[in-house]
Each structure stands twice: as C-alpha cells, then as structure tokens.
Design an enzyme around this catalytic site. Structure first.
Site, PDB file in Angstrom:
ATOM      1  N   HIS A   1       0.820  -1.221   0.000  1.00  0.00           N
ATOM      2  CA  HIS A   1       0.000   0.000   0.000  1.00  0.00           C
ATOM      3  C   HIS A   1       0.855   1.274   0.000  1.00  0.00           C
ATOM      4  O   HIS A   1       0.318   2.379  -0.081  1.00  0.00           O
ATOM      5  CB  HIS A   1      -1.001  -0.001   1.164  1.00  0.00           C
ATOM      6  CG  HIS A   1      -0.409   0.278   2.512  1.00  0.00           C
ATOM      7  ND1 HIS A   1      -0.080  -0.707   3.411  1.00  0.00           N
ATOM      8  CD2 HIS A   1      -0.112   1.441   3.132  1.00  0.00           C
ATOM      9  CE1 HIS A   1       0.398  -0.171   4.513  1.00  0.00           C
ATOM     10  NE2 HIS A   1       0.393   1.143   4.376  1.00  0.00           N
TER      11      HIS A   1
ATOM     12  N   ASP B   1       0.142  -7.616   1.779  1.00  0.00           N
ATOM     13  CA  ASP B   1       0.613  -6.223   1.830  1.00  0.00           C
ATOM     14  C   ASP B   1       2.139  -6.184   1.841  1.00  0.00           C
ATOM     15  O   ASP B   1       2.776  -5.879   2.854  1.00  0.00           O
ATOM     16  CB  ASP B   1       0.023  -5.523   3.061  1.00  0.00           C
ATOM     17  CG  ASP B   1       0.228  -4.017   3.024  1.00  0.00           C
ATOM     18  OD1 ASP B   1       0.540  -3.492   1.936  1.00  0.00           O
ATOM     19  OD2 ASP B   1       0.054  -3.374   4.071  1.00  0.00           O
TER      20      ASP B   1
ATOM     21  N   SER C   1       4.321   3.049   7.691  1.00  0.00           N
ATOM     22  CA  SER C   1       4.046   1.914   6.814  1.00  0.00           C
ATOM     23  C   SER C   1       5.277   1.468   6.045  1.00  0.00           C
ATOM     24  O   SER C   1       6.076   2.284   5.592  1.00  0.00           O
ATOM     25  CB  SER C   1       2.964   2.285   5.809  1.00  0.00           C
ATOM     26  OG  SER C   1       1.700   2.292   6.403  1.00  0.00           O
TER      27      SER C   1
END
Length: 258
Positions: free
Chosen positions: A65, A110, A204
C-alpha cells in the site's frame, strides 16, 4: 475504523502544509545513529511517506500500500536537518506486488519488492538486513523504527527516527481488536497489550525486527495509535521468502502463497 498506517499521514498532509513528514513510533526513544542501517526512507515531493528495508544492495522490501508514483528512496539517513556523508538516493527500477493479491483488499498480501535503478554501497550507516531464516516465535523481543510523530493524536515530529521495544503476540490476543483479520492475510501481531508503544501512520512499510531478524512489515493498526488491545499488524515476511527469492533470481512471474 482502523486505518492503513500511511493513510493517516496523507490526511495530515492535506490538513497541514508545513507538516510533511511521516508519522512514526509512539512511546519510543531516539534511535542510535548506527542501529538502523537497513532502514530506507521512501519519499516524494511532499516528504517522507513510508519506510522500507534494504535486503541486499539492489533490493528493498516495503508494504504494497506504499506504492506510489514518482517516489525515491534514501539510504543512510538519520537527521532530517544534518545529512550523513554516506547518504545515498535511488529510484525504483522495477516494483513487484503479488500477482495474486486481491486488489480490493488492502490487508491481503501487503508486501512490495523494489529493484533499485543502481546498487547501493555498504557504509558506516548503510547495510542490508537479510530475510529471516525461520518464522518468529510468540513472545519474541522486537524493535520498531521510524521517523515522524512521537505522539498518537497531536502531531509531533522528531528530527531523527525513534525506536521502541515491543513483543510478538499470539494472534488470539489481537483478534478481539481486529475481527476483520483472516488467517490467509499472513500477518503478525506485535506490540504492548496495555498500549502505549506502537507504530503509527506513515510508518508503513518499515521493519519489525525480532531477535535481530527482519520478520515484519508495518501494515495496519488502530487509530489513534498505541491503544490498548489494538497492537500493530505486520505482514509476515517469512511467508514470502520463496516469492522474493524467486523474483530476485529472475523469475518475475512467481506468485505469492495463497
């Protein structure tokens, strides 16, 4: 609603032009300049928005992402204000996301593997962290690292990355806080059950390092960060070892585990 870590940062960017850095480790302390040699800053014209991990001189691992247009990667960075002499910047040459990833499911697979446009050189502040040799054990001591907000709600950006010690938890300890998590997501749950230490928005793609090995990728979590009963959720790196090794070896058609 829980938020993908980077999305909170994108909202902050919209609300405040001056605060462009990513958010990060809540409840931590300043990292030693020599303890994050594999940490990669992923940035664009607005600033840092994700992190990654250097696994060899030509490849970086981050979260799927975090994929974006026109980003660069910085290696060997510590202070945002004072450059290290050995800092290096690279562009992505190729990006690999699991071909069997469900595009409408942000939690599924992910992980993204990035080939650099040219190799980086090992130096005082740059060195790769190899893929894990075995899966991690519940209870393992883990380390989280990142730049950005050191407070969960009011944004406070440090100049250098912060680090915090957390533990790898049993999936059963995370399930009450995340009923949407499914076993096929291949994730790890790590943090402090009572809260107070956590990764946060914009962290992230950064590493979860347990017992010295690269075991997780910052993926998902509660908002605000650091809540009790809502530890961080990390992509389980070990489960993707074969896929990454196949890609690096030249088999770009390799698929990830289901």
């Amino acid at each position: 609603m829980e938020l993908i870590r980077v999305l909170a940062n994108l909202l902050i960017l919209q609300l405040s032009y001056a605060q462009k850095s990513s958010e990060l480790v809540v409840g931590g302390d300043e990292c030693n300049i020599n303890e994050h040699r594999s940490l990669v800053a992923i940035f664009n014209s607005t600033g840092f928005f994700c992190s990654g991990t250097l696994i060899n001189q030509e490849w970086v691992v981050t979260a799927a992402h975090c994929d974006s247009k026109n980003f660069k990667m910085k290696f060997g960075a510590h202070s945002k204000k004072l450059l290290n002499e050995d800092e290096q910047i690279r562009n992505p040459k190729e990006k690999f996301i699991c071909p069997n990833k469900k595009n409408n499911d942000v939690l599924d697979k992910d992980i993204m593997l990035i080939k650099l446009d040219s190799s980086v050189s090992n130096s005082e502040h740059i060195a790769p962290l190899s893929l894990p040799s075995s899966p991690p054990s519940v209870g393992s001591d883990c380390r989280i690292i990142g730049w950005g907000s050191i407070t969960p709600i009011e944004v406070t950006y440090p100049d250098v990355p912060y680090c915090a010690n957390i533990n790898l938890l049993d999936d059963a300890e995370c399930k009450p806080g995340y009923p949407e998590l499914l076993p096929e997501y291949r994730t790890l749950c790590a943090g402090i059950v009572e809260g107070g230490k956590d990764t946060c928005g914009g962290d992230s793609g950064g590493p979860l390092i347990c017992n010295g090995q690269f075991h997780g990728i910052v993926s998902y979590g509660g908002h605000p960060c650091g809540q009790s009963l809502k530890p961080g959720i990390y992509t389980k790196v070990f489960d993707y070892n074969d896929w990454m090794k196949s890609i690096i070896a030249g088999n770009t058609a390799a698929t990830c585990p289901p």
